[in-house]
Scaffold this motif. Structure first.
Motif, PDB file in Angstrom:
ATOM      1  N   HIS A   1       0.835  -1.212   0.000  1.00  0.00           N
ATOM      2  CA  HIS A   1       0.000   0.000   0.000  1.00  0.00           C
ATOM      3  C   HIS A   1       0.870   1.262   0.000  1.00  0.00           C
ATOM      4  CE1 HIS A   1      -4.116  -1.665   0.438  1.00  0.00           C
ATOM      5  NE2 HIS A   1      -3.453  -2.700   0.915  1.00  0.00           N
ATOM      6  N   GLY A   2       1.912   1.216  -0.805  1.00  0.00           N
ATOM      7  CA  GLY A   2       2.761   2.397  -0.995  1.00  0.00           C
ATOM      8  C   GLY A   2       3.867   2.567   0.017  1.00  0.00           C
ATOM      9  N   LYS A   3       3.914   1.723   1.050  1.00  0.00           N
ATOM     10  CA  LYS A   3       4.949   1.855   2.076  1.00  0.00           C
ATOM     11  C   LYS A   3       5.924   0.681   2.001  1.00  0.00           C
ATOM     12  CE  LYS A   3       2.069   4.504   5.274  1.00  0.00           C
ATOM     13  NZ  LYS A   3       1.516   4.591   6.648  1.00  0.00           N
ATOM     14  N   THR A   4       7.203   0.982   2.155  1.00  0.00           N
ATOM     15  CA  THR A   4       8.226  -0.059   2.076  1.00  0.00           C
ATOM     16  C   THR A   4       8.162  -0.962   3.305  1.00  0.00           C
ATOM     17  OG1 THR A   4       9.670   1.444   0.844  1.00  0.00           O
ATOM     18  CG2 THR A   4      10.685  -0.507   1.783  1.00  0.00           C
ATOM     19  N   VAL A   5       8.225  -2.256   3.073  1.00  0.00           N
ATOM     20  CA  VAL A   5       8.169  -3.246   4.155  1.00  0.00           C
ATOM     21  C   VAL A   5       9.181  -4.351   3.885  1.00  0.00           C
ATOM     22  CG1 VAL A   5       5.728  -2.844   4.683  1.00  0.00           C
ATOM     23  CG2 VAL A   5       6.352  -4.566   2.969  1.00  0.00           C
ATOM     24  N   ILE A   6       9.495  -5.083   4.936  1.00  0.00           N
ATOM     25  CA  ILE A   6      10.243  -6.330   4.805  1.00  0.00           C
ATOM     26  C   ILE A   6       9.217  -7.467   4.852  1.00  0.00           C
ATOM     27  CG2 ILE A   6      11.795  -7.948   5.980  1.00  0.00           C
ATOM     28  CD1 ILE A   6      13.438  -5.834   4.770  1.00  0.00           C
TER      29      ILE A   6
END
Length: 316
Positions: A105-110
């Protein structure tokens, strides 16, 4: 082609009849469409009746269904620009655990998940979802990376358990799992874990030590497989159904015991019948959990996560 479980035999017969009728030219026989509609309604009612009263052993069968969406199905659908990161920087690469960077949803994650494969070739390639020490050490590396760059962590759990081979034991399987749990407990970023199929033993706990542990409605999570439990207690693997009931491994049992935080509803008949809806439900649940965790200060996040796991079993 849809695969039916043993207890779905009555539904299979009706749906097979529907498929046969769909091959009939309805322009020559206008009553065919009405018959298809009646049979479809009958199949839906039968399916609903079956899934409203699944036994624990039937839940085990649904959780292991080969056509349920797997980790890579979720990642490819929900994570944009996913970039896999390989290796543990100590021994090598493990193909059971996949992980890397992406955008949710547009946010960087691991993202870290256990992939068990969906056919013979992919199951062999991913070692049937049974990770070796290097897989867990890769997960530790990614969790530390997440803390370093302040990136939330999403994990997908679907494994019968960690690989029990001699090679894994020689390389420190138990230590690797314990260190992964420790890495999760020490992570300074939010962690959301979803049990999408089978959560087996320490191999599952390693990636389910999270701020929010979610389970799909028909997934399972247990300290040991029903078959192994049956073999130990009764010296007979055929008592697996009885063991499944004793293990309290269903999502409903685990929510009652406060071991998990939320049950994600599945489409009628399980995720395997409508993967798109199942994946969308998981999407919404992850997004909600991350939003709820976003405003919690780091120190409080650590304390709440630690207390969450220390509290398990206190009231039972």
């Amino acid at each position: 082609m849809r695969q039916f479980l043993d207890f779905e035999k009555s539904v299979a017969e009706v749906e097979t009849k529907i498929l046969e009728l769909k091959q009939v030219d309805h322009t020559q026989n206008p009553n065919v469409l009405d018959e298809i509609k009646q049979l479809s309604d009958k199949a839906e009612k039968q399916l609903k009746a079956l899934y409203l009263k699944l036994t624990p052993w039937q839940k085990v069968q649904v959780a292991r269904h080969a056509q349920r969406p797997h980790t890579m199905d979720y990642i490819s659908t929900l994570i944009e620009n996913f970039t896999s990161l390989a290796g543990d920087r100590l021994f090598g690469e493990d193909t059971s655990i996949v992980g890397g960077l992406g955008r949710f949803h547009g946010k960087t994650v691991i993202v870290i998940g256990i992939e068990r494969g969906s056919d013979t070739e992919s199951r062999l390639a991913h070692n049937f979802g049974m990770a070796k020490p290097e897989g867990y050490r890769k997960a530790q590396r990614l969790i530390r990376l997440a803390s370093q760059f302040e990136l939330p962590v999403i994990t997908f759990v679907d494994t019968p358990g960690a690989w029990p081979g001699i090679d894994a034991e020689q390389r420190g399987q138990a230590e690797a799992i314990a260190r992964t749990i420790e890495a999760c407990l020490k992570a300074t970023v939010p962690i959301v874990s979803i049990i999408i199929g089978e959560g087996g033993s320490g191999g599952a706990v390693a990636l389910a030590t999270a701020d929010k542990v979610l389970m799909l409605e028909h997934s399972i999570y247990s300290v040991i497989s029903p078959e192994a439990c049956s073999s130990i207690l009764w010296r007979d693997a055929s008592q697996a159904a009885q063991a499944a009931g004793a293990l309290c491994l269903t999502a409903q049992d685990l929510l009652r015991l406060k071991i998990i935080d939320q049950i994600i509803p599945e489409p009628l008949g399980g995720s395997q019948r409508n993967p798109e809806i199942a994946i969308k439900s998981v999407d919404n649940a992850i997004l909600e959990s991350l939003e709820n965790l976003a405003g919690i200060p780091q120190q409080m996040l650590l304390v709440k996560r630690r207390e969450k796991f220390l509290a398990i079993g206190r009231d039972h």
